[in-house]
Design a protein around this motif. Structure first.
Motif, PDB file in Angstrom:
ATOM      1  N   UNK A 109      49.690  48.909  16.899  1.00 20.87           N
ATOM      2  CA  UNK A 109      48.727  50.016  16.872  1.00 20.87           C
ATOM      3  C   UNK A 109      49.430  51.360  17.075  1.00 20.87           C
ATOM      4  N   UNK A 110      50.355  51.431  18.040  1.00 19.84           N
ATOM      5  CA  UNK A 110      51.039  52.694  18.316  1.00 19.84           C
ATOM      6  C   UNK A 110      51.912  53.104  17.134  1.00 19.84           C
ATOM      7  N   UNK A 111      52.699  52.141  16.620  1.00 15.81           N
ATOM      8  CA  UNK A 111      53.600  52.474  15.503  1.00 15.81           C
ATOM      9  C   UNK A 111      52.818  52.897  14.264  1.00 15.81           C
ATOM     10  N   UNK A 112      51.735  52.201  13.971  1.00 11.42           N
ATOM     11  CA  UNK A 112      50.941  52.544  12.784  1.00 11.42           C
ATOM     12  C   UNK A 112      50.299  53.921  12.928  1.00 11.42           C
ATOM     13  N   UNK A 113      49.714  54.186  14.111  1.00 13.12           N
ATOM     14  CA  UNK A 113      49.024  55.461  14.304  1.00 13.12           C
ATOM     15  C   UNK A 113      49.998  56.635  14.259  1.00 13.12           C
ATOM     16  N   UNK A 114      51.098  56.556  14.976  1.00  8.77           N
ATOM     17  CA  UNK A 114      52.026  57.692  15.031  1.00  8.77           C
ATOM     18  C   UNK A 114      52.754  57.891  13.709  1.00  8.77           C
ATOM     19  N   UNK A 115      53.164  56.789  13.077  1.00 12.06           N
ATOM     20  CA  UNK A 115      53.898  56.928  11.818  1.00 12.06           C
ATOM     21  C   UNK A 115      52.975  57.425  10.701  1.00 12.06           C
ATOM     22  N   UNK A 116      51.730  56.951  10.677  1.00  7.31           N
ATOM     23  CA  UNK A 116      50.777  57.445   9.671  1.00  7.31           C
ATOM     24  C   UNK A 116      50.497  58.937   9.869  1.00  7.31           C
ATOM     25  N   UNK A 117      50.378  59.350  11.141  1.00 10.29           N
ATOM     26  CA  UNK A 117      50.164  60.777  11.419  1.00 10.29           C
ATOM     27  C   UNK A 117      51.368  61.589  10.946  1.00 10.29           C
ATOM     28  N   UNK A 118      52.562  61.078  11.168  1.00  4.99           N
ATOM     29  CA  UNK A 118      53.767  61.775  10.696  1.00  4.99           C
ATOM     30  C   UNK A 118      53.787  61.874   9.173  1.00  4.99           C
ATOM     31  N   UNK A 119      53.404  60.788   8.481  1.00  4.85           N
ATOM     32  CA  UNK A 119      53.396  60.797   7.016  1.00  4.85           C
ATOM     33  C   UNK A 119      52.382  61.799   6.484  1.00  4.85           C
ATOM     34  N   UNK A 120      51.184  61.841   7.079  1.00  2.00           N
ATOM     35  CA  UNK A 120      50.148  62.764   6.613  1.00  2.00           C
ATOM     36  C   UNK A 120      50.546  64.224   6.846  1.00  2.00           C
ATOM     37  N   UNK A 121      51.353  64.452   7.876  1.00  2.00           N
ATOM     38  CA  UNK A 121      51.717  65.842   8.175  1.00  2.00           C
ATOM     39  C   UNK A 121      52.957  66.304   7.412  1.00  2.00           C
ATOM     40  N   UNK A 122      53.986  65.415   7.313  1.00  2.00           N
ATOM     41  CA  UNK A 122      55.269  65.865   6.770  1.00  2.00           C
ATOM     42  C   UNK A 122      55.540  65.381   5.350  1.00  2.00           C
ATOM     43  N   UNK A 146      46.002  44.473   8.211  1.00  2.00           N
ATOM     44  CA  UNK A 146      45.162  45.667   8.325  1.00  2.00           C
ATOM     45  C   UNK A 146      46.012  46.904   8.577  1.00  2.00           C
ATOM     46  N   UNK A 147      47.008  46.802   9.468  1.00  2.00           N
ATOM     47  CA  UNK A 147      47.886  47.941   9.739  1.00  2.00           C
ATOM     48  C   UNK A 147      48.670  48.336   8.494  1.00  2.00           C
ATOM     49  N   UNK A 148      49.105  47.339   7.730  1.00  2.00           N
ATOM     50  CA  UNK A 148      49.814  47.634   6.483  1.00  2.00           C
ATOM     51  C   UNK A 148      48.929  48.431   5.530  1.00  2.00           C
ATOM     52  N   UNK A 149      47.668  48.014   5.417  1.00  2.00           N
ATOM     53  CA  UNK A 149      46.735  48.719   4.522  1.00  2.00           C
ATOM     54  C   UNK A 149      46.481  50.157   4.987  1.00  2.00           C
ATOM     55  N   UNK A 150      46.349  50.341   6.310  1.00  2.00           N
ATOM     56  CA  UNK A 150      46.106  51.690   6.851  1.00  2.00           C
ATOM     57  C   UNK A 150      47.284  52.608   6.536  1.00  2.00           C
ATOM     58  N   UNK A 151      48.504  52.102   6.781  1.00  2.00           N
ATOM     59  CA  UNK A 151      49.663  52.953   6.510  1.00  2.00           C
ATOM     60  C   UNK A 151      49.799  53.231   5.015  1.00  2.00           C
ATOM     61  N   UNK A 152      49.559  52.220   4.177  1.00  2.00           N
ATOM     62  CA  UNK A 152      49.642  52.429   2.728  1.00  2.00           C
ATOM     63  C   UNK A 152      48.651  53.488   2.261  1.00  2.00           C
TER      64      UNK A 152
END
Length: 370
Positions: free
Chosen positions: A61-74, A102-108
């Protein structure tokens, strides 16, 4: 410095998290517009991997949330998916494949949302889908492999236990055969010798003649031999101890031996092998004290430590420290039992007089050692 297995695992997990974070940060350094907040998100998502053994779903959960936020911003490249890929693999390895998918789909979804063109969307989606599919499959494969190794180890242990049980059964049958042979042969012969010596002594006394000392010695030796043979047969027919050291002390007192028992430490149940060895050591030491120490006082001490049991049997008999005893069957048997358990034994006369038996038995010995 010597580290245990748990410490080495924690260091390996921390090293993995640092390496993943370093790779993603190195890639981010080449992107224009990367802010300190982006580096913080990368660090949080990567360093969370260090705790994947204890909380795989929390790490996911932590890795998906923080990495997705980084991708959306940068809007970085595909290499930014490394923390999530690691978390997906470990979650699938821990049998959480549903939340991993589910985490894979969210990050994708978050990564695709940053792609400017349809071509990039297709290319990046196919690439990352392949990566995440590999992470899921390798996680499940690793889980199945670990389960296979555990089952193989259990089957090997069961086979070893079966072989040990068969060996013990054969040893018991052999002991019984030896006991029967000794009873049928030696018992009869010794009984005849004792009987003939007794008759000769009786006739000599009846005729008023002086009984030859050699004849009396034969009669006494015959009686002692019968007692020793009966004790030996009892040991051969008895595989397991029939009591506790405390019961041995009570029996010795009833037989006239002045013996005291002292127990220190946290007394607790022992494994069968250690319990059997402790019983036999105390039994043999008390037997030797009754035979050789004369009217002596005997002190039995059992000290329970965290990782070993210390046994001390001291008497104040007439043993001389300048004349060490010749090890007999009893002392040899004690030493063999202690050595088989990885312990130490000292049996020797004391400097202040008397004899001392001291044994240290490691606790936690597997049942199939002896």
């Amino acid at each position: 410095m010597t580290w245990d297995q748990a410490t080495r695992r924690r260091l390996a997990d921390a090293t993995l998290a640092v390496v993943v974070g370093a790779l993603v940060m190195a890639a981010a350094a080449f992107d224009d517009g990367t802010t300190p907040a982006d580096y913080a998100l990368i660090a949080a998502g990567s360093l969370a991997l260090a705790a994947y053994r204890r909380a795989p779903r929390g790490v996911l959960a932590v890795s998906t949330a923080t990495t997705t936020a980084y991708v959306l911003h940068a809007h970085p490249g595909p290499l930014s998916a490394l923390p999530v890929l690691g978390a997906v693999h470990t979650a699938a390895r821990a049998a959480h494949r549903g939340v991993a998918a589910l985490a894979s789909a969210v990050f994708l979804a978050g990564f695709v949302a940053t792609c400017p063109t349809t071509r990039e969307i297709v290319e990046q989606t196919l690439l990352l889908m392949g990566w995440f599919l590999c992470a899921l499959v390798t996680g499940l494969a690793d889980r199945n492999w670990q389960a296979y190794l555990r089952q193989t180890e259990q089957r090997a242990m069961e086979a070893e236990r079966t072989r040990e049980e068969a060996a013990l059964r054969r040893a018991g049958e052999e002991r019984l055969r030896i006991a029967r042979d000794l009873h049928d042969s030696l018992t009869h012969s010794i009984s005849i010798v004792k009987l003939q010596a007794g008759v000769a002594v009786h006739l000599a006394r009846k005729r008023g003649e002086e009984v030859p000392p050699a004849l009396l010695a034969i009669q006494e030796a015959g009686g002692e031999a019968m007692r020793e043979l009966r004790a030996t047969l009892e040991v051969l027919r008895t595989d397991e101890p029939t009591g506790t050291p405390a019961l041995l002390v009570e029996r010795a007192r009833a037989a006239g031996l002045a013996v005291e028992l002292t127990v220190t430490g946290d007394e607790r149940p022992l494994t069968a092998t250690v319990d059997r060895a402790a019983y036999r050591i105390v039994q043999e030491a008390l037997t030797n004290a009754a035979r050789h120490a004369g009217p002596a006082k005997v002190n039995v001490q059992l000290a329970y430590d965290m990782d070993e049991l210390k046994i001390s049997v001291d008497d104040d008999g007439g043993a001389d420290s300048s004349c060490p005893p010749t090890p007999g069957i009893g002392l040899t048997g004690m030493r063999e039992r202690v050595t088989a358990l990885g312990g130490t034994l000292r049996a020797a006369p004391r400097a202040e007089g008397g004899f001392s038996v001291r044994a240290e038995l490691p606790l936690g010995i597997p049942e199939d050692v002896l």
